[in-house]
Design a protein around this motif. Structure first.
Motif, mmCIF file in Angstrom:
data_model
loop_
_atom_site.group_PDB
_atom_site.id
_atom_site.type_symbol
_atom_site.label_atom_id
_atom_site.label_comp_id
_atom_site.label_asym_id
_atom_site.label_seq_id
_atom_site.Cartn_x
_atom_site.Cartn_y
_atom_site.Cartn_z
ATOM 1 N N MET A 73 0.677 -1.183 0.144
ATOM 2 C CA MET A 73 -0.050 -0.273 -0.048
ATOM 3 C C MET A 73 0.713 1.625 0.000
ATOM 4 O O MET A 73 2.060 1.059 0.417
ATOM 5 C CB MET A 73 -0.995 -0.028 0.519
ATOM 6 N N SER A 74 0.724 2.242 -0.236
ATOM 7 C CA SER A 74 1.104 3.319 -0.230
ATOM 8 C C SER A 74 0.380 4.359 -0.596
ATOM 9 O O SER A 74 -1.269 4.953 -0.125
ATOM 10 C CB SER A 74 1.403 3.840 -1.816
ATOM 11 N N VAL A 75 0.806 5.885 -0.155
ATOM 12 C CA VAL A 75 -0.354 6.981 0.362
ATOM 13 C C VAL A 75 -0.312 7.995 -1.342
ATOM 14 O O VAL A 75 0.886 7.996 -1.320
ATOM 15 C CB VAL A 75 0.584 7.765 1.052
ATOM 16 N N TYR A 76 -1.310 8.582 -1.056
ATOM 17 C CA TYR A 76 -1.188 9.416 -2.166
ATOM 18 C C TYR A 76 -0.750 11.258 -1.807
ATOM 19 O O TYR A 76 -1.806 10.995 -1.147
ATOM 20 C CB TYR A 76 -2.838 9.695 -2.777
ATOM 21 N N VAL A 77 -0.300 11.946 -2.522
ATOM 22 C CA VAL A 77 0.171 13.422 -1.953
ATOM 23 C C VAL A 77 -0.611 14.003 -3.486
ATOM 24 O O VAL A 77 0.221 14.015 -3.953
ATOM 25 C CB VAL A 77 1.311 13.219 -1.127
#
Length: 98
Positions: free
Chosen positions: A1-5
């Protein structure tokens, strides 16, 4: 999973984002997509961190925060949706012959 910025300054670099997100844990990867034609950043990025707890801490702290003159939009990245090709073969879809 990753973080959207999202809502990133076009001046923000991978190193800048790495530095900011390191405050909340171990950063595994930072990707700043660029426009194919201009090579300029597209105003958003994806940050992958070591654990979900670290991602959650970064999201909690940075969503809505002002950074580089912009109010950041930070949340869990959603899986990419497959896009259907546009109709018309790239000529505007009007099916005229030239």
């Amino acid at each position: 999973m990753s973080v959207y910025v999202g809502n990133l300054s076009y001046d923000a670099t991978q190193d800048d984002l790495n530095q900011v997100f390191q405050e909340y844990g171990t950063v595994k990867n930072v990707k700043v997509p660029t426009d194919r034609e201009t090579g300029r950043p597209r105003g958003f990025a994806f940050v992958e961190m070591e654990s979900e707890a670290e991602e959650d801490a970064a999201i909690e702290a940075l969503d809505g925060a002002e950074w580089m003159g912009r109010d950041l939009k930070v949340n869990k990245a959603r899986p990419r949706q497959d896009r259907k090709p546009a109709a018309g073969g790239g000529w505007g879809g009007n099916n005229r012959s030239y």
